[in-house]
Design an enzyme around this catalytic site. Structure first.
Site, PDB file in Angstrom:
ATOM      1  N   SER A  57       0.847  -1.185   0.000  1.00  0.00           N
ATOM      2  CA  SER A  57       0.000   0.000   0.000  1.00  0.00           C
ATOM      3  C   SER A  57       0.887   1.242   0.000  1.00  0.00           C
ATOM      4  CB  SER A  57      -0.900  -0.002   1.238  1.00  0.00           C
ATOM      5  OG  SER A  57      -1.709   1.151   1.264  1.00  0.00           O
ATOM      6  N   GLY A  58       0.649   2.144  -0.944  1.00  0.00           N
ATOM      7  CA  GLY A  58       1.464   3.335  -1.060  1.00  0.00           C
ATOM      8  C   GLY A  58       2.600   3.208  -2.042  1.00  0.00           C
ATOM      9  N   THR A  85      -2.160   2.560  -7.997  1.00  0.00           N
ATOM     10  CA  THR A  85      -3.286   3.265  -8.603  1.00  0.00           C
ATOM     11  C   THR A  85      -2.828   4.224  -9.688  1.00  0.00           C
ATOM     12  OG1 THR A  85      -4.545   3.097  -6.541  1.00  0.00           O
ATOM     13  CG2 THR A  85      -5.247   4.768  -8.109  1.00  0.00           C
ATOM     14  N   ASN A 126      -0.977   5.607   3.114  1.00  0.00           N
ATOM     15  CA  ASN A 126      -1.213   6.107   1.764  1.00  0.00           C
ATOM     16  C   ASN A 126      -2.345   7.123   1.808  1.00  0.00           C
ATOM     17  OD1 ASN A 126      -1.478   6.509  -0.963  1.00  0.00           O
ATOM     18  ND2 ASN A 126      -1.981   4.397  -1.471  1.00  0.00           N
ATOM     19  N   SER A 152      -5.363   5.605  -0.765  1.00  0.00           N
ATOM     20  CA  SER A 152      -5.319   4.145  -0.745  1.00  0.00           C
ATOM     21  C   SER A 152      -6.605   3.558  -1.319  1.00  0.00           C
ATOM     22  CB  SER A 152      -5.124   3.661   0.694  1.00  0.00           C
ATOM     23  OG  SER A 152      -5.153   2.253   0.757  1.00  0.00           O
ATOM     24  N   SER A 153      -6.459   2.590  -2.207  1.00  0.00           N
ATOM     25  CA  SER A 153      -7.629   1.888  -2.749  1.00  0.00           C
ATOM     26  C   SER A 153      -8.179   0.961  -1.676  1.00  0.00           C
ATOM     27  CB  SER A 153      -7.237   1.080  -3.994  1.00  0.00           C
ATOM     28  OG  SER A 153      -6.802   1.921  -5.028  1.00  0.00           O
ATOM     29  N   GLY A 178      -2.855  -3.260  -1.884  1.00  0.00           N
ATOM     30  CA  GLY A 178      -1.525  -3.773  -1.572  1.00  0.00           C
ATOM     31  C   GLY A 178      -1.476  -4.448  -0.220  1.00  0.00           C
ATOM     32  N   GLU A 236      -0.931  -5.122   3.543  1.00  0.00           N
ATOM     33  CA  GLU A 236      -1.107  -4.181   4.654  1.00  0.00           C
ATOM     34  C   GLU A 236      -0.753  -4.846   5.979  1.00  0.00           C
ATOM     35  OE1 GLU A 236      -4.628  -1.328   2.789  1.00  0.00           O
ATOM     36  OE2 GLU A 236      -5.097  -2.664   4.465  1.00  0.00           O
TER      37      GLU A 236
END
Length: 1098
Positions: free
Chosen positions: A103-104, A108, A150, A153-154, A379, A381
């Protein structure tokens, strides 16, 4: 230094962790964030803007060779697109691009860049490409949120399937996975709710806030009482404009948008409803919350009493007897939060479903479509507290890591053994046992979770105890000794400790039948549709076409659990990806602080290790990533031997390769083995042959066309010679007849003189022969069918052979190939249909201040538009009605030539210039916008409207014979500025041609700007009522009242708008009585915000 700057890490001579880390770090510090590992791209998030994605960069990476340009995300898009079309080593085949990372790490953004480049590659000048690009900002607003790792973040996963026919995109489909609905009601410290709530509160005007029932953002408990600084609020406001434009571009109706925003406002109001116990062990809504209860009922379109009943009690039916169970305070709050989560989840699912419906391919089912899939999924986590959502997210990443290992290591090395290729095995970290820990039936973690969820009395502690007893001996599971229900899973990326609180409830995700029935009967059609919809096995919302009655025997336990849906959706996703050719993008996060130009070696090294990049480099350097069978290779490359009917055998493959200079390949027992760079070398050989074939085709077609042209010339000369001979023969015959007539007349007169014995009169002299006139150059026998003489397209330019199709049509008519009369009838029919379409749906939108704007020129041809622009300055423009289609064309005077831009009508009534990314509610709005923002690709601004002055009245010349409206006396107009204050006769004539019967221009001039938000359907439905409104007007006061009534009818409002306004007033009165009790929960922090955002309460 030279070693450290290798663009392909598979070419490193010294391969170890330290050299790999230094190579990536050194490239990152020089802003070279992309690096190849063979055909795999490694992307490091720069956390800053880099000039790597401009238009000229995008053009360079179209149809490029990999070795000639630096590594780039655009190169991956180009390789996937060319592979889908079969232009590279393999034949046409579906492709998928897998983007993975923490994540981050930038997944995206990479997805958006890939989409943009693929749309550039397949650009066919259609609006569909822009619609697909607008899907990302729309889904980001509703599905992304700020986390500690993030800022964007999605909180869901998506697999975008782009459908192609040949080289053009024909449609798209979005598959969404596991939206984190719990974020709607709870966010940890340092995190925020979904972006759309903040964008909505920052971007909606004060009047619309009053309409939706929105107050100060700091008052909402679901937002934790936090909002943001001025800069953040301004960015959210801009983001809201982008979201609204994206919905307009994709095709959402205005009423759908209003209903959706009203539901979101209802979710925020719902969170402010607080409960307190009563003396009878029941609960009641607090006095401070009664206004919020009324507001929520109005926003959801339900009765206040029924909403209160669904929050404070549960109604069940046992053996035909209804039993009501009262809630305690905790149960009432859980019911409130459950409604908020389900409502938001279904709104998000409906958006995805609506996008898929609007972007579905408009082709026959028999047409076979190719596909490129792009996977952008959450991602890996590891937070301070990890819950059910983190477990599902990390399971998805385990599945993707297995997919990567299977393609890169497992499948490749197994083929080496089967084919007898000498190979030193490369060990890798296989995560199949971890997947078995989660997915095995009946003792996997998800199976045990479903088992415990089936027992109403089971607790989260029971579930964790069950896991401890089953997996305590597993090397990938660790028991945690704690009073809280904790357990640890050893993932491929490291250990993650999960908190089991809420696992069972989130996995059940049930809504009582009473709540479902309440919202199915809502007066808000969208909310009723959402709760009447069914959920598929993969968790996808499937709206029903018609409103259906709720099932009285509805049993929420019949539906699958969230874990089972997610498990099945992952299986379907893997099935799609395994049948496609994969392309991998591995995203790396350089540091945990989200700062640019900083590399944390430990964080980067951890990612390199658990992603297995060191082993990936080895297998890409020493292995054979492309392994076609003998048949596939021979079919694809038999052209290199120039031999027809080549057998598809091993010997043929070897013969083909012996004619090339390719080295390093190997031959197995049933297939060939090639390095990753061999594909480009073979593609280069095919490209050279392809260019040679084009030269041969060009010369052959030139020869054929010349022969055909010469034969046509001979026929033309023959017809002209025959025509001349025929004309000469007719002239001779005519002279002979005249001579004979004169002789006969002479004899008759002589006979009469002799009879009358009159003296003989001298003979009448014969008329002098006329000199023969030159005959017209025509191939036809009669002059009435002569082909029109071609003239330039406008007065500005000389004619070219391709400027006027009428010349070629005339030539075709000469040899009897085209029926001109039928074409003329067809054009006339199309023109009549276009005029009818304009009068019924467009006239009101174009009228401005009681008259047509001076830039509107009715239905004129392209040539007439260019003639009007002859003496105009650069930047002059006009808009005309299309002659053969329902739409408009914008003609613009450029520096060197006139440009013509098609204006398309969206299904929701919006106007878009083809290729632009902005939708407009009306043509005046479109003109206003592009007078400030240039039109792509030359960024040309509309500066000077072209007036209605024209010598031949071309603006309505073609319309006179097609309309039955009588022409009235116009009076003598005076020239006013832009022709609006004193319209000239042309404008008045256009009014009479286009205004619906009974409509008065004075009425149209007083229509408020809110008309810009009316859909075409509303225009047609009110066409009949317009006659009554368009008659004689009374005094000014009466006109204003009628105008307000028309405004109210035409605008889209929430269904229970009066109830919402009353509830808002009650809330404000309560806040005045309890000045210290604005915040409804002690969890809300009393943070101060900009006063400009508090004035929305008044």
């Amino acid at each position: 230094m030279e070693v450290l700057l290798h663009e392909d890490l598979a070419a490193l001579s010294d391969l170890d962790e330290q050299s790999l880390l230094e190579s990536l770090s050194q490239r990152f510090r020089q802003d070279r964030i992309y690096t190849y590992i063979g055909d795999i791209l490694v992307a490091i998030n720069p956390f800053k803007y880099l000039p790597l994605y401009e238009k000229e960069v995008s053009e360079r990476y179209k149809y490029h060779e990999k070795t000639k340009l630096p590594p780039h995300i655009f190169a991956v898009a180009d390789r996937a697109y060319q592979s889908m079309l079969g232009r590279l080593a393999t034949g046409p085949r579906n492709q998928c691009i897998v983007i993975s990372g923490e994540s981050g790490a930038g997944k995206t953004e990479s997805t958006k860049l890939l989409l943009r480049q693929i749309m550039e590659l397949c650009r066919a000048n259609s609006q569909l490409e822009q619609q697909i690009l607008q899907v990302n900002p729309l889904l980001e607003a509703f599905g992304n949120a700020q986390t500690v790792m993030n800022d964007n973040s999605s909180r869901f996963g998506k697999y975008i399937q782009l459908r192609f026919h040949n080289s053009s995109v024909k449609g798209a489909k979005i598959n969404e996975y596991l939206l984190e609905k719990s974020r709607v009601v709870h966010q940890d410290e340092g995190e925020r709710n979904f972006h759309i709530f903040y964008c909505m509160l920052a971007g909606i005007s004060p009047d619309d806030k009053d309409m939706y029932g929105l107050l100060d953002p700091t008052q909402y408990r679901y937002l934790n009482g936090r909002y943001g600084s001025e800069d953040i609020v301004r960015k959210w406001g801009e983001k809201y404009s982008e979201v609204c434009n994206a919905m307009d571009m994709v095709g959402f109706e205005e009423q759908e948008k209003v209903d959706m925003m009203t539901i979101l406002a209802g979710i925020l109001s719902l969170g402010n409803i607080m409960f307190e116990p009563t003396e009878t062990d029941a609960v009641r809504v607090t006095d401070k919350s009664m206004g919020w209860l009324k507001a929520t009922a109005g926003q959801f379109g339900v009765q206040e009493e029924e909403l209160l009943r669904s929050l404070t009690c549960t109604l069940s039916v046992t053996r035909g007897e209804a039993i009501r169970r009262l809630h305690n305070q905790q149960q009432a709050e859980d019911a409130r939060d459950s409604i908020a989560k389900v409502a938001y989840g279904r709104v998000f699912g409906w958006i995805v479903s609506k996008v898929n419906e609007l972007l579905a391919p408009n082709v026959d089912f028999v047409v076979e479509l190719s596909e490129i899939g792009i996977l952008d999924i959450f991602g890996f986590e590891n937070f301070a507290v990890n819950r059910f959502e983190q477990l599902c997210i990390n399971l998805a990443n385990e599945q993707l890591q297995y997919f990567f290992n299977h393609h890169i290591f497992l499948m490749e090395q197994n083929e080496y053994k089967e084919e007898g290729i000498e190979w030193e095995s490369i060990s890798f970290k296989d995560n199949k046992p971890i997947l078995d820990l989660f997915l095995t039936k009946p003792i996997g973690i998800l199976s045990l979770l479903d088992e415990q969820s089936a027992f109403p009395q089971a607790s989260d502690r029971d579930f964790v105890d069950k896991l401890n007893s089953k997996f305590k001996s597993s090397p990938h599971y660790e028991v945690v000794r704690s009073h809280s229900p904790l357990f640890t899973v050893v993932h491929y990326a490291g250990k993650v400790q999960y908190n089991g609180l809420g696992f069972l409830e989130k996995n059940r995700d049930t809504i009582p039948a009473s709540i479902r029935s309440l919202f199915i009967n809502s007066v808000t059609p969208l909310l009723s549709l959402l709760f009447a919809a069914t959920i598929s096995r993969t968790g996808t919302l499937m709206p029903r076409k018609a409103k259906q009655k709720a099932d009285d025997n509805f049993n929420s336990t019949r539906k699958q659990s969230v874990g089972a849906q997610f498990k099945h959706s992952l299986a379907v996703l893997m099935e799609k990806m395994f049948v496609a050719s994969p392309h991998f993008v591995r995203c790396i996060k350089p540091n945990g602080s989200k700062l640019p130009d900083q590399v944390d070696n430990k964080i980067v090294m951890d990612q390199l290790r658990y992603n297995g990049l060191l082993e990936t480099i080895r297998i890409r350097r020493d292995g054979f990533s492309w392994r076609p069978s003998f048949k596939e290779f021979a079919q694809r490359y038999n052209i290199l031997l120039m031999k027809p009917d080549l057998p598809l055998t091993k010997e043929s493959c070897l013969s083909i390769l012996n004619t090339t200079e390719i080295h390093g390949w190997k031959c197995g027992s049933s297939r060939m083995f090639f390095k990753y760079w061999h594909q480009e070398e073979l593609a280069r050989l095919l490209e050279r042959l392809g260019k040679a074939a084009l030269v041969i085709q060009k010369d052959y077609r030139s020869l054929r066309c010349r022969r055909k042209y010469l034969s046509l010339l001979v026929e033309v000369h023959r017809q002209r010679q025959a025509q001349r001979e025929r004309a000469e023969r007719e002239a001779r015959e005519e002279e002979e007849e005249k001579r004979q007539e004169l002789e006969e007349e002479m004899r008759r007169r002589l006979d009469m003189e002799q009879e009358n014995k009159r003296p003989f009169s001298p003979p009448v002299p014969l008329p002098r022969r006329k000199k023969p006139q030159p005959q017209p150059r025509s191939i036809l026998p009669t002059a009435t069918h002569l082909a029109p003489v071609p003239r330039p397209r406008s007065k500005q330019f000389e004619a070219t052979p391709f400027d006027n199709l009428e010349v070629h049509i005339g030539l075709a008519e000469l040899v009897g190939q085209v029926g001109g009369e039928e074409r003329a009838r067809e054009r006339s029919k199309k023109r009549k249909n276009t005029i009818r379409w304009f009068k019924e749906t467009q006239a009101r939108k174009v009228v401005h201040n009681g008259a047509f704007p001076c830039w509107f020129h009715g239905m004129i041809t392209r040539r007439q538009a260019e003639d009007l622009m002859t003496d105009k300055p650069v930047g002059c423009f006009l808009i005309r009605v299309g002659q053969s289609r329902e739409g408009y064309t914008l003609t613009y005077k450029g520096a060197n030539r006139c440009r013509h831009f098609m204006i398309e009508m969206q299904s929701n009534g919006k106007y878009v210039i083809l290729g632009e990314d902005k939708a407009h509610p009306s043509l005046p709005d479109l003109v206003q916008h592009h007078s400030q923002v240039g039109i792509k690709p030359f960024n040309e601004l509309l500066s000077t409207p072209c007036g209605q002055t024209c010598d031949q009245n071309t603006d309505y010349e073609d319309l006179k014979g097609l309309d039955l409206l009588a022409t009235a006396n116009h009076g003598s107009p005076k020239s006013g500025e832009e022709g609006e204050s004193t319209p000239d006769p042309v404008q008045l004539e256009l009014q009479r041609l286009f205004l619906p019967p009974g409509q008065s221009p004075s009425l149209e001039s007083q229509r408020p700007p809110v008309l810009r938000r009316i859909s075409d359907r509303r225009h047609r439905s009110e066409a009949g009522g317009g006659e009554a409104r368009g008659g004689r007007r009374g005094e000014r006061g009466e006109g204003e009242e009628e105008e307000d009534e028309t405004d109210h009818k035409s605008r889209s409002f929430p269904r229970l708008y009066p109830s919402i306004r009353l509830a808002m007033r009650e809330i404000q009165q309560i806040q005045q009585h309890f000045p210290d009790g604005q915040d409804q929960s002690p969890s809300i922090s009393h943070s101060t915000t900009n006063p400009s955002w508090r004035k929305t309460d008044s």
